[in-house]
Design a protein around this motif. Structure first.
Motif, PDB file in Angstrom:
ATOM      1  N   LEU A 134       0.826  -1.211   0.000  1.00  0.00           N
ATOM      2  CA  LEU A 134       0.000   0.000   0.000  1.00  0.00           C
ATOM      3  C   LEU A 134       0.861   1.261   0.000  1.00  0.00           C
ATOM      4  CD1 LEU A 134      -2.728  -1.064   2.571  1.00  0.00           C
ATOM      5  CD2 LEU A 134      -2.856  -1.124   0.091  1.00  0.00           C
ATOM      6  N   ARG A 135       1.813   1.348  -0.872  1.00  0.00           N
ATOM      7  CA  ARG A 135       2.699   2.510  -0.926  1.00  0.00           C
ATOM      8  C   ARG A 135       1.962   3.765  -1.404  1.00  0.00           C
ATOM      9  NH1 ARG A 135       8.061   0.964  -0.277  1.00  0.00           N
ATOM     10  NH2 ARG A 135       8.392  -1.241  -0.640  1.00  0.00           N
ATOM     11  N   SER A 136       0.921   3.618  -2.162  1.00  0.00           N
ATOM     12  CA  SER A 136       0.170   4.760  -2.662  1.00  0.00           C
ATOM     13  C   SER A 136      -1.284   4.597  -2.256  1.00  0.00           C
ATOM     14  CB  SER A 136       0.278   4.843  -4.186  1.00  0.00           C
ATOM     15  OG  SER A 136      -0.490   5.920  -4.643  1.00  0.00           O
ATOM     16  N   THR A 137      -1.708   5.432  -1.358  1.00  0.00           N
ATOM     17  CA  THR A 137      -3.082   5.370  -0.867  1.00  0.00           C
ATOM     18  C   THR A 137      -3.607   6.782  -0.692  1.00  0.00           C
ATOM     19  OG1 THR A 137      -2.354   5.378   1.416  1.00  0.00           O
ATOM     20  CG2 THR A 137      -2.669   3.228   0.404  1.00  0.00           C
ATOM     21  N   SER A 138      -4.863   6.886  -0.434  1.00  0.00           N
ATOM     22  CA  SER A 138      -5.459   8.170  -0.123  1.00  0.00           C
ATOM     23  C   SER A 138      -5.758   8.202   1.373  1.00  0.00           C
ATOM     24  CB  SER A 138      -6.753   8.347  -0.923  1.00  0.00           C
ATOM     25  OG  SER A 138      -7.367   9.551  -0.547  1.00  0.00           O
ATOM     26  N   PRO A 139      -5.127   9.099   2.098  1.00  0.00           N
ATOM     27  CA  PRO A 139      -5.335   9.158   3.542  1.00  0.00           C
ATOM     28  C   PRO A 139      -6.673   9.813   3.887  1.00  0.00           C
ATOM     29  CG  PRO A 139      -3.828  10.868   2.873  1.00  0.00           C
ATOM     30  CD  PRO A 139      -4.149  10.061   1.635  1.00  0.00           C
ATOM     31  N   THR A 140      -7.761   9.142   3.563  1.00  0.00           N
ATOM     32  CA  THR A 140      -9.098   9.713   3.713  1.00  0.00           C
ATOM     33  C   THR A 140      -9.398  10.130   5.144  1.00  0.00           C
ATOM     34  OG1 THR A 140      -9.845   8.365   1.876  1.00  0.00           O
ATOM     35  CG2 THR A 140     -11.547   9.314   3.278  1.00  0.00           C
ATOM     36  N   TYR A 161     -10.471  14.355   9.125  1.00  0.00           N
ATOM     37  CA  TYR A 161     -10.193  14.993  10.418  1.00  0.00           C
ATOM     38  C   TYR A 161      -9.768  16.444  10.213  1.00  0.00           C
ATOM     39  CZ  TYR A 161      -9.976  10.331  12.643  1.00  0.00           C
ATOM     40  OH  TYR A 161     -10.245   9.083  13.128  1.00  0.00           O
ATOM     41  N   MET A 162      -8.889  16.644   9.243  1.00  0.00           N
ATOM     42  CA  MET A 162      -8.408  17.999   8.979  1.00  0.00           C
ATOM     43  C   MET A 162      -9.544  18.898   8.508  1.00  0.00           C
ATOM     44  SD  MET A 162      -4.736  16.943   7.300  1.00  0.00           S
ATOM     45  CE  MET A 162      -4.534  18.494   6.488  1.00  0.00           C
ATOM     46  N   ALA A 163     -10.436  18.367   7.695  1.00  0.00           N
ATOM     47  CA  ALA A 163     -11.581  19.151   7.226  1.00  0.00           C
ATOM     48  C   ALA A 163     -12.444  19.615   8.399  1.00  0.00           C
ATOM     49  CB  ALA A 163     -12.422  18.336   6.241  1.00  0.00           C
ATOM     50  N   MET A 164     -12.435  18.842   9.473  1.00  0.00           N
ATOM     51  CA  MET A 164     -13.192  19.208  10.667  1.00  0.00           C
ATOM     52  C   MET A 164     -12.415  20.154  11.576  1.00  0.00           C
ATOM     53  SD  MET A 164     -15.002  15.562  11.579  1.00  0.00           S
ATOM     54  CE  MET A 164     -16.056  16.255  12.858  1.00  0.00           C
ATOM     55  N   GLY A 165     -11.217  20.543  11.141  1.00  0.00           N
ATOM     56  CA  GLY A 165     -10.421  21.476  11.934  1.00  0.00           C
ATOM     57  C   GLY A 165      -9.699  20.848  13.102  1.00  0.00           C
ATOM     58  N   LYS A 166      -9.482  19.540  13.044  1.00  0.00           N
ATOM     59  CA  LYS A 166      -8.808  18.839  14.135  1.00  0.00           C
ATOM     60  C   LYS A 166      -7.316  18.718  13.867  1.00  0.00           C
ATOM     61  CE  LYS A 166     -12.652  18.212  16.165  1.00  0.00           C
ATOM     62  NZ  LYS A 166     -12.932  18.921  17.407  1.00  0.00           N
ATOM     63  N   PRO A 167      -6.469  18.989  14.861  1.00  0.00           N
ATOM     64  CA  PRO A 167      -5.056  18.684  14.694  1.00  0.00           C
ATOM     65  C   PRO A 167      -4.924  17.164  14.695  1.00  0.00           C
ATOM     66  CG  PRO A 167      -5.490  19.300  16.962  1.00  0.00           C
ATOM     67  CD  PRO A 167      -6.777  19.501  16.199  1.00  0.00           C
ATOM     68  N   VAL A 168      -4.014  16.649  13.884  1.00  0.00           N
ATOM     69  CA  VAL A 168      -3.938  15.209  13.698  1.00  0.00           C
ATOM     70  C   VAL A 168      -2.547  14.689  14.046  1.00  0.00           C
ATOM     71  CG1 VAL A 168      -4.231  13.329  12.044  1.00  0.00           C
ATOM     72  CG2 VAL A 168      -5.615  15.386  11.823  1.00  0.00           C
ATOM     73  N   PRO A 185       3.979   7.414   3.713  1.00  0.00           N
ATOM     74  CA  PRO A 185       4.295   8.426   2.696  1.00  0.00           C
ATOM     75  C   PRO A 185       3.172   9.422   2.395  1.00  0.00           C
ATOM     76  CG  PRO A 185       5.150   6.306   2.017  1.00  0.00           C
ATOM     77  CD  PRO A 185       4.340   6.071   3.268  1.00  0.00           C
ATOM     78  N   GLU A 186       1.953   8.956   2.190  1.00  0.00           N
ATOM     79  CA  GLU A 186       0.864   9.884   1.863  1.00  0.00           C
ATOM     80  C   GLU A 186       0.496  10.759   3.052  1.00  0.00           C
ATOM     81  OE1 GLU A 186      -0.666  10.488  -1.136  1.00  0.00           O
ATOM     82  OE2 GLU A 186       0.902   9.216  -1.940  1.00  0.00           O
ATOM     83  N   GLN A 187       0.474  10.175   4.239  1.00  0.00           N
ATOM     84  CA  GLN A 187       0.147  10.978   5.420  1.00  0.00           C
ATOM     85  C   GLN A 187       1.248  12.007   5.679  1.00  0.00           C
ATOM     86  OE1 GLN A 187      -2.942   8.802   8.123  1.00  0.00           O
ATOM     87  NE2 GLN A 187      -0.930   8.065   8.664  1.00  0.00           N
ATOM     88  N   ARG A 188       2.497  11.598   5.543  1.00  0.00           N
ATOM     89  CA  ARG A 188       3.624  12.509   5.743  1.00  0.00           C
ATOM     90  C   ARG A 188       3.519  13.689   4.777  1.00  0.00           C
ATOM     91  NH1 ARG A 188       7.830  10.379   3.224  1.00  0.00           N
ATOM     92  NH2 ARG A 188       7.617   8.461   4.416  1.00  0.00           N
ATOM     93  N   LYS A 189       3.170  13.401   3.532  1.00  0.00           N
ATOM     94  CA  LYS A 189       3.043  14.448   2.507  1.00  0.00           C
ATOM     95  C   LYS A 189       1.957  15.458   2.892  1.00  0.00           C
ATOM     96  CE  LYS A 189       2.168  14.891  -2.481  1.00  0.00           C
ATOM     97  NZ  LYS A 189       0.951  15.609  -2.679  1.00  0.00           N
ATOM     98  N   VAL A 190       0.789  14.965   3.276  1.00  0.00           N
ATOM     99  CA  VAL A 190      -0.325  15.855   3.626  1.00  0.00           C
ATOM    100  C   VAL A 190       0.008  16.675   4.867  1.00  0.00           C
ATOM    101  CG1 VAL A 190      -2.728  15.906   4.416  1.00  0.00           C
ATOM    102  CG2 VAL A 190      -2.073  14.454   2.492  1.00  0.00           C
ATOM    103  N   ILE A 191       0.594  16.050   5.870  1.00  0.00           N
ATOM    104  CA  ILE A 191       0.956  16.780   7.093  1.00  0.00           C
ATOM    105  C   ILE A 191       2.013  17.838   6.783  1.00  0.00           C
ATOM    106  CG2 ILE A 191       2.096  16.577   9.350  1.00  0.00           C
ATOM    107  CD1 ILE A 191      -0.786  15.632   9.445  1.00  0.00           C
ATOM    108  N   ALA A 192       3.013  17.486   5.991  1.00  0.00           N
ATOM    109  CA  ALA A 192       4.076  18.444   5.647  1.00  0.00           C
ATOM    110  C   ALA A 192       3.524  19.622   4.854  1.00  0.00           C
ATOM    111  CB  ALA A 192       5.183  17.743   4.867  1.00  0.00           C
ATOM    112  N   GLU A 193       2.664  19.348   3.884  1.00  0.00           N
ATOM    113  CA  GLU A 193       2.105  20.420   3.058  1.00  0.00           C
ATOM    114  C   GLU A 193       1.147  21.313   3.834  1.00  0.00           C
ATOM    115  OE1 GLU A 193       0.316  18.462  -0.294  1.00  0.00           O
ATOM    116  OE2 GLU A 193       2.260  18.124  -1.269  1.00  0.00           O
TER     117      GLU A 193
END
Length: 120
Positions: A18-24, A29-36, A42-50
Motif C-alpha cells: 500500500l505505498r500509494s493510498t489516499s489518507p481519507t 479529520y483535517m476538514a473538521m479542523g482537528k489537529p492530527v 508516505p501519503e500521510q507525511r506528505k499531507v501533514i508536511a504540506e
C-alpha cells in the motif's frame, strides 16, 4: 465523537503493497479542523508536511501517545494546526477541487483522441 475530540489520530499500518493510498481519514479529520497525529506513512507525511495540520510520528504506541500529549498540553499549537489543516483541505483536497482536477486531466487526455483516430 470526532467533533468532540481535541486531537485526532490516524494510524495507518505500514503494509508495503500500500505505498500509494489516499489518507481519507486524515483529510476528513483535517476538514473538521482537528489537529492530527499520523504515522509516518508516505501519503500521510506528505499531507501533514504540506498542510502543517498535525504531527507525523513512527508507527509506535509511545510516539503516538507523546504527540497527543504534546498537542493536549499546547492548545494554541493544536488550534493553529487545526486551522491550517482545514484551510489545506479547502484549498487542495475538497471534493470540488478534486473533481475539477479529474475533469481537467480527463479533458487533457481526450484532446489527443481525434489525432489518434485520424492516424489509424
Amino acid at each position: 465523537y470526532v467533533a468532540r475530540a481535541a486531537v485526532a489520530v490516524s494510524p495507518f499500518y505500514p503494509i508495503p503493497i500500500l505505498r500509494s493510498t489516499s489518507p481519507t481519514k486524515l483529510v476528513e479529520y483535517m476538514a473538521m479542523g482537528k489537529p492530527v497525529v499520523a504515522n509516518d506513512h508516505p501519503e500521510q507525511r506528505k499531507v501533514i508536511a504540506e498542510s502543517g495540520g498535525g504531527i507525523c510520528v513512527p508507527y509506535e504506541e509511545a510516539a503516538f501517545a507523546d504527540a497527543v500529549v504534546e498537542l493536549l498540553s499546547n492548545p494554541d499549537k493544536a488550534r493553529i494546526m487545526g486551522r491550517r489543516g482545514r484551510r489545506y483541505v479547502e484549498e487542495y483536497r475538497s471534493y470540488t477541487v478534486l473533481a475539477d482536477q479529474v475533469e481537467q486531466r480527463y479533458l487533457e487526455l481526450c484532446q489527443g483522441i481525434p489525432e489518434m483516430l485520424d492516424s489509424n
